[in-house]
Design a protein around this motif. Structure first.
Motif, PDB file in Angstrom:
ATOM      1  N   VAL A  61      43.017  34.246  36.736  1.00  0.00           N
ATOM      2  CA  VAL A  61      42.672  33.818  38.099  1.00  0.00           C
ATOM      3  C   VAL A  61      41.305  34.361  38.526  1.00  0.00           C
ATOM      4  O   VAL A  61      40.542  33.675  39.198  1.00  0.00           O
ATOM      5  N   TYR A  62      41.011  35.582  38.109  1.00  0.00           N
ATOM      6  CA  TYR A  62      39.844  36.282  38.662  1.00  0.00           C
ATOM      7  C   TYR A  62      38.595  36.151  37.803  1.00  0.00           C
ATOM      8  O   TYR A  62      38.668  36.026  36.579  1.00  0.00           O
ATOM      9  N   CYS A 103      45.762  39.990  34.805  1.00  0.00           N
ATOM     10  CA  CYS A 103      46.179  38.629  35.144  1.00  0.00           C
ATOM     11  C   CYS A 103      46.390  37.790  33.886  1.00  0.00           C
ATOM     12  O   CYS A 103      45.467  37.588  33.108  1.00  0.00           O
ATOM     13  N   PRO A 104      47.606  37.252  33.715  1.00  0.00           N
ATOM     14  CA  PRO A 104      47.901  36.476  32.511  1.00  0.00           C
ATOM     15  C   PRO A 104      47.303  35.077  32.522  1.00  0.00           C
ATOM     16  O   PRO A 104      47.273  34.418  31.476  1.00  0.00           O
ATOM     17  N   VAL A 105      46.850  34.610  33.664  1.00  0.00           N
ATOM     18  CA  VAL A 105      46.351  33.235  33.763  1.00  0.00           C
ATOM     19  C   VAL A 105      44.887  33.166  34.232  1.00  0.00           C
ATOM     20  O   VAL A 105      44.413  32.114  34.645  1.00  0.00           O
ATOM     21  N   ILE A 145      49.523  39.496  47.324  1.00  0.00           N
ATOM     22  CA  ILE A 145      49.877  38.152  46.856  1.00  0.00           C
ATOM     23  C   ILE A 145      50.890  37.549  47.824  1.00  0.00           C
ATOM     24  O   ILE A 145      51.899  38.182  48.165  1.00  0.00           O
ATOM     25  N   CYS A 197      47.632  30.827  40.033  1.00  0.00           N
ATOM     26  CA  CYS A 197      48.470  32.031  40.150  1.00  0.00           C
ATOM     27  C   CYS A 197      49.948  31.682  39.952  1.00  0.00           C
ATOM     28  O   CYS A 197      50.452  30.716  40.528  1.00  0.00           O
ATOM     29  N   ILE A 198      50.632  32.512  39.149  1.00  0.00           N
ATOM     30  CA  ILE A 198      52.078  32.343  38.916  1.00  0.00           C
ATOM     31  C   ILE A 198      52.880  33.437  39.636  1.00  0.00           C
ATOM     32  O   ILE A 198      54.069  33.605  39.374  1.00  0.00           O
ATOM     33  N   PHE A 199      52.233  34.168  40.513  1.00  0.00           N
ATOM     34  CA  PHE A 199      52.899  35.136  41.397  1.00  0.00           C
ATOM     35  C   PHE A 199      53.647  36.234  40.626  1.00  0.00           C
ATOM     36  O   PHE A 199      54.723  36.646  41.033  1.00  0.00           O
ATOM     37  N   CYS A 200      53.038  36.690  39.552  1.00  0.00           N
ATOM     38  CA  CYS A 200      53.679  37.755  38.755  1.00  0.00           C
ATOM     39  C   CYS A 200      53.510  39.125  39.386  1.00  0.00           C
ATOM     40  O   CYS A 200      54.196  40.072  39.016  1.00  0.00           O
ATOM     41  N   LEU A 201      52.560  39.260  40.271  1.00  0.00           N
ATOM     42  CA  LEU A 201      52.263  40.501  41.009  1.00  0.00           C
ATOM     43  C   LEU A 201      51.611  41.594  40.153  1.00  0.00           C
ATOM     44  O   LEU A 201      51.439  42.725  40.613  1.00  0.00           O
ATOM     45  N   ALA A 202      51.259  41.270  38.923  1.00  0.00           N
ATOM     46  CA  ALA A 202      50.638  42.289  38.062  1.00  0.00           C
ATOM     47  C   ALA A 202      49.384  42.870  38.705  1.00  0.00           C
ATOM     48  O   ALA A 202      49.191  44.084  38.727  1.00  0.00           O
ATOM     49  N   CYS A 203      48.543  42.011  39.249  1.00  0.00           N
ATOM     50  CA  CYS A 203      47.283  42.491  39.829  1.00  0.00           C
ATOM     51  C   CYS A 203      47.538  43.392  41.027  1.00  0.00           C
ATOM     52  O   CYS A 203      46.921  44.452  41.176  1.00  0.00           O
TER      53      CYS A 203
HETATM   54 FE1  SF4 Z   1      47.232  36.715  38.253  1.00  0.00          FE
HETATM   55 FE2  SF4 Z   1      47.865  38.343  40.254  1.00  0.00          FE
HETATM   56 FE3  SF4 Z   1      48.635  35.802  40.336  1.00  0.00          FE
HETATM   57 FE4  SF4 Z   1      49.761  37.514  38.596  1.00  0.00          FE
HETATM   58  S1  SF4 Z   1      49.897  37.602  40.854  1.00  0.00           S
HETATM   59  S2  SF4 Z   1      49.070  35.410  38.172  1.00  0.00           S
HETATM   60  S3  SF4 Z   1      48.019  38.832  38.070  1.00  0.00           S
HETATM   61  S4  SF4 Z   1      46.515  36.541  40.374  1.00  0.00           S
END
Ligand code: SF4
Ligand code: F3S
Length: 103
Positions: free
Chosen positions: A59-60, A55-57, A100, A83-89
């Motif tokens: 969140v967790y 997660c780049p921001v 997400i 959350c910026i909704f990048c879906l990485a997690c």
């Molecule tokens: Fe963090 Fe997941 Fe949101 Fe991306 S989608 S910003 S990894 S919580």
């Protein structure tokens, strides 16, 4: 994997630090799904930690869950609103415990 239609099937049974908790909840063994936009099935999470690293921001954070059969800590979406909704997690979780929702 997490049931992506869980919001149609489960009841929101409460909140923890402002984060929604969806039942069934029978702690410590059954913890349900947590979150509204950043959703983690705590009964599937095995504490892999890849989501937290990805997660780049930030969140967790870890939440201790002693006595849960899958793992004794979970990825808690404490800063869900960042959350910026990048879906990485979602993409890195081995048991696919994360979903997400952008809205
Ligand atoms: Fe963090 Fe997941 Fe949101 Fe991306 S989608 S910003 S990894 S919580
Ligand atoms: Fe759990 Fe998956 Fe994260 S197992 S700690 S939600 S990578």
């Amino acid at each position: 994997p997490i049931d992506v239609k869980f919001k149609e099937k489960r009841q929101q049974v409460g909140k923890y630090q402002g984060i929604a908790v969806w039942g069934p909840l029978d702690a410590p063994g059954q913890l349900g799904i947590w979150g509204t936009n950043v959703c983690v099935d705590f009964d599937i999470c095995v504490a892999d930690g890849a989501c937290i690293e990805a997660c780049p921001v930030n969140v967790y954070e870890w939440l201790e869950t002693p006595g849960h059969p899958a793992s004794e800590k979970k990825a808690f979406m404490a800063r869900e609103k960042d959350c910026i909704f990048c879906l990485a997690c979602e993409n890195v979780c081995p048991p696919q415990a994360i979903k997400i929702f952008q809205k």
